[in-house]
Design a protein around this motif. Structure first.
Motif, PDB file in Angstrom:
ATOM      1  N   CYS A  65       0.833  -1.200   0.000  1.00  0.00           N
ATOM      2  CA  CYS A  65       0.000   0.000   0.000  1.00  0.00           C
ATOM      3  C   CYS A  65       0.872   1.256   0.000  1.00  0.00           C
ATOM      4  CB  CYS A  65      -0.930  -0.023   1.209  1.00  0.00           C
ATOM      5  SG  CYS A  65      -2.078   1.372   1.267  1.00  0.00           S
ATOM      6  N   TYR A  66       1.866   1.278   0.850  1.00  0.00           N
ATOM      7  CA  TYR A  66       2.748   2.444   0.946  1.00  0.00           C
ATOM      8  C   TYR A  66       3.974   2.177   0.079  1.00  0.00           C
ATOM      9  CZ  TYR A  66      -0.348   3.358   4.847  1.00  0.00           C
ATOM     10  OH  TYR A  66      -1.460   3.560   5.617  1.00  0.00           O
ATOM     11  N   ASP A 104       7.801   3.156   0.913  1.00  0.00           N
ATOM     12  CA  ASP A 104       8.564   2.543   1.997  1.00  0.00           C
ATOM     13  C   ASP A 104       9.389   1.368   1.478  1.00  0.00           C
ATOM     14  OD1 ASP A 104       7.375   4.333   3.660  1.00  0.00           O
ATOM     15  OD2 ASP A 104       5.893   2.926   4.474  1.00  0.00           O
ATOM     16  N   GLN A 159      -3.865   8.090  -0.493  1.00  0.00           N
ATOM     17  CA  GLN A 159      -3.560   6.753  -0.008  1.00  0.00           C
ATOM     18  C   GLN A 159      -4.108   5.712  -0.976  1.00  0.00           C
ATOM     19  OE1 GLN A 159      -5.768   5.649   3.587  1.00  0.00           O
ATOM     20  NE2 GLN A 159      -6.904   7.568   3.382  1.00  0.00           N
TER      21      GLN A 159
END
Length: 764
Positions: free
Chosen positions: A437-438, A441, A604
């Protein structure tokens, strides 16, 4: 002059059957007829193929792997000493396996080590008598001890109670099953006997006699029968047979080769392979006739024949199988794996409840390599043997091969388990892809591959094999607004292309693939189009060309009577299947590529949790377009091949800063698909309101006009204020009416009417 000599007259000394036998050139009697009684003269032969026509007790010391041929007169015995230890420095045994016409070898690195357990394989085959059309029959026994009784050679010894040899000499005739050392092999035309293999004991081995054991063979009469009873031959027809033994080390190491080795029907040969945790491959090559019987040419016998040793119609014998074992250490390793590296491994059936597992890890840095694409495959069969024996694969994975593994589990930053993972595939699915999702990172993907237990794996058509995996890290980075990669006004560009075309457009198995669009201002609307690709399928369906991109919508002039708060919707996406005018959703009838939906969300990543319960859209600053529809009554599914989503425009003054938007492509469960994503954009539309001035209202009003916008809500305070200003206009003042009447009087008599119209552009 002829003498009547029977076996009862034999005492171990020379008996003259006939005076004619004293002058062989003057008699018609055969050698065996003249030598009914075998003498106790002992001979020791170190070698193979001793001379025939020797009326004595012969002890032949067999050599490893070397076949020895023998001829025996009726009722005569011969003996063999079989060592149970390898000859010092003999690292190889070589011979020609006559039954299969191949050269055999036993070449092992640990074979001569004193601690290496050895297995003993003994084979004996009688000669086929073409004239009598049958195999010769013999009797034999094994004495599994390095020592013999002192009177072992007294083959004519008979006890007072009538007990004959060998029971008259070998007093302890308990069989191996009874805890003894005696093995009866009576009335045989061939046999394959093994010692040392025992899968009921620790290590699957049983110790051999410490130094040697003995084999005794007699031609002719069955044990325990009177000499005049039916026998297996006649005095003028000796027995001919060949015998051989091999010592096979049961602990194998890198580079060892065994075979072809014979194996009897319904028996087991068990070996242990000295390996580390994950570093060996064993190649097993079975061949030979199928179980059953063979004739004297080694060909499969017809069904009407059965072995019948000791009888005239003994035309077939039991078939034996053969196998070759090759062992190689390849240094297979799991653990860290690099992107685009093809890692070969081996899996066997899981022992007990847990499957056999291998674990790998791969590390990402940021959005440029955030997504994982993993290919699994079986090593191409022509490379398996060479790779196992130290060669290389040439980079070959069997493209299109069936899934060689039961399951593949992937988890981010933790080792997966059968119950805790981020995604999984099962046979026959061979590829997977997933995104975090991120995407900005760093992550460590943990990959777990497994082969189930034998029962479950074979039910899925899977077997122990060499497999290969190849991970690739794919970018989730999209263009930034205002950069060279962002499409110009009126332009549509592909930002993601299908994986089979060298791009990153692939998704699988209910997962989301995410892509991020950077820095989109609040007055810019991104338009994302998805088109499925069929090139990766075996038979791509014939589809019309992809429609052209949607053009940007020009400003629209709306009258104050027809002004709307929301602009007209986006033009519908022309369906690629079926033809225009039909329902854009088509029933699922084939294995075409299919997807669940296309998402776009501000700030997001979108997920399944964002979908409203009634499936009418998604929550928040999110847009969703389905590519699948389910009939509420029948449950039948229908699909489209392309769709469009837009990022939408922020309510006025609600969003003032640029933001990232996440595109999400969701796959159907257990299905993979490839796709193209195309991007275009358009600015917030500037709407125009027309005003009219007449002779009664010739000054145009100064107030702001009403503004319609696709993203304004009814509760927007700006919209409410604008509407209130327009609806609260004051009626015309008396001074204005008086001035109008005066001007009308001045222009009296003229039949002219005038109207001034002005148009003002209302900024928004």
């Amino acid at each position: 002059m002829a003498n009547t000599i029977t076996l009862d007259d034999c005492t171990g000394v020379l008996q003259i059957v006939s005076d004619q036998c004293l002058v062989p050139s003057q008699t018609d009697l055969s050698y065996c007829r003249c030598n009914i009684c075998q003498t106790y003269v002992q001979r020791t032969i170190f070698g193979i193929n001793p001379e025939n026509n020797v009326n004595s007790i012969t002890m032949t010391h067999l050599q490893q792997g070397r076949e020895s041929q023998h001829t025996l007169c009726l009722y005569h015995w011969t003996f063999f000493r079989i060592p149970t230890r390898l000859t010092p420095n003999a690292t190889q045994q070589q011979w020609t396996e006559r039954d299969v016409g191949r050269s055999s070898t036993i070449s092992t690195s640990l074979g001569t080590h004193p601690d290496t357990p050895q297995a003993l394989i003994i084979t004996l085959d009688t000669e086929y008598n073409i004239d009598a059309e049958r195999f010769t029959t013999i009797d034999a026994f094994l004495h599994l001890s390095p020592t013999l009784p002192d009177d072992w050679y007294q083959v004519h010894k008979q006890l007072n109670d009538g007990t004959e040899y060998p029971r008259s000499v070998f007093r302890d005739l308990r069989t191996v099953a009874q805890g003894g050392t005696f093995v009866e092999l009576y009335q045989r035309d061939s046999f394959t006997y093994t010692l040392g293999f025992d899968d009921t004991k620790p290590g699957c081995t049983a110790p051999l006699p410490s130094d040697a054991l003995y084999l005794a063979v007699r031609c002719g009469r069955p044990f325990g029968r009177e000499q005049n009873n039916q026998h297996y031959g006649n005095e003028n027809d000796p027995c001919r047979f060949r015998v051989r033994y091999m010592l096979a080390p049961m602990a194998l190491a890198h580079g060892d080769v065994l075979g072809p080795l014979p194996i009897a029907q319904s028996t087991y040969h068990t070996y242990s392979v000295l390996v580390g945790g994950y570093d060996a491959a064993t190649v097993f090559d079975p061949f030979g006739p199928i179980p059953g019987y063979v004739d004297h040419n080694g060909l499969q016998a017809v069904t009407r024949f059965r072995p019948n040793p000791g009888r005239d119609n003994n035309r077939v014998k039991e078939a034996r199988g053969y196998y070759i074992l090759r062992v190689a250490h390849r240094g297979f390793v799991d653990g860290a794996i690099a992107p685009n590296e093809t890692r070969v491994g081996c899996v066997a059936f899981g022992a007990g409840a847990p499957p056999m597992m291998r674990h790998y890890t791969i590390v990402t840095t940021d959005s440029r390599d955030a997504s994982l694409y993993l290919t699994t495959g079986q090593l191409e069969p022509r490379y398996q043997l060479s790779y196992a024996l130290g060669g290389n694969t040439g980079g070959q994975i069997w493209e299109g091969s069936a899934m060689p593994l039961s399951t593949v589990h992937v988890r981010r930053n933790k080792r997966p388990t059968p119950s805790a993972y981020d995604m999984a595939i099962r046979a026959p699915v061979t590829t997977l892809s997933t995104s975090p999702c991120y995407v900005d990172d760093p992550y460590e993907y943990h990959i777990r591959v497994a082969l189930d237990t034998a029962l479950r794996a074979t039910a899925d058509g899977l077997l122990p094999t060499l497999f290969a995996i190849r991970p690739q890290l794919l970018s989730a980075e999209g263009p930034r607004y205002g950069s060279a990669g962002w499409p110009a006004a009126g332009e549509t560009i592909p930002i993601v292309t299908p994986f089979s075309h060298g791009g990153t457009g692939h998704v699988c198995c209910g997962q989301f693939r995410y892509f991020v669009l950077r820095g989109i201002p609040p007055d810019i609307e991104a338009i994302v189009r998805l088109d499925l690709s069929f090139d990766f399928l075996a038979e791509p369906p014939g589809l019309p060309p992809m429609p052209t991109a949607l053009p940007p919508r020009p400003p629209q002039a709306l009258s104050n009577q027809s002004a709307r708060r929301f602009p007209p919707p986006l033009p519908p996406v022309p369906p690629r299947r079926p033809p225009p005018g039909a329902d854009p959703f088509v029933p699922s009838t084939s294995t075409h590529a299919r997807l669940q939906g296309l998402f776009i969300k501000r700030h997001q990543c979108p997920s399944a949790a964002d979908i409203r319960a009634d499936r009418t859209g998604c929550i928040g600053r999110c847009s969703l377009s389905y590519l699948v529809r389910y009939d509420p009554f029948s449950g039948a599914s229908s699909y489209v091949d392309s769709t469009v989503v837009t990022s939408g425009l922020a309510p006025l003054s609600a969003e003032s800063e640029s933001a990232d938007f996440y595109i999400g492509v969701q796959a159907l469960r257990d299905e993979r698909a490839e796709f193209t994503l195309s991007l275009s954009s358009r600015p917030r539309q500037r709407l125009v309101e027309a005003y009219g001035c007449s002779r009664l209202l010739h000054f145009c009003p100064e107030e702001q006009g009403d503004v319609g916008n696709a993203s304004l809500d009814a509760e927007n305070p700006i919209m409410q204020a604008t509407s209130a200003a327009r609806s609260s206009r004051a009626p015309p003042l008396p001074q204005q009416l008086a001035l109008a009447l005066m001007l009308g009087a001045i222009c009296a008599g003229r039949s002219a009417a005038w109207m001034t119209r002005r148009t003002r552009r209302i900024p928004v």
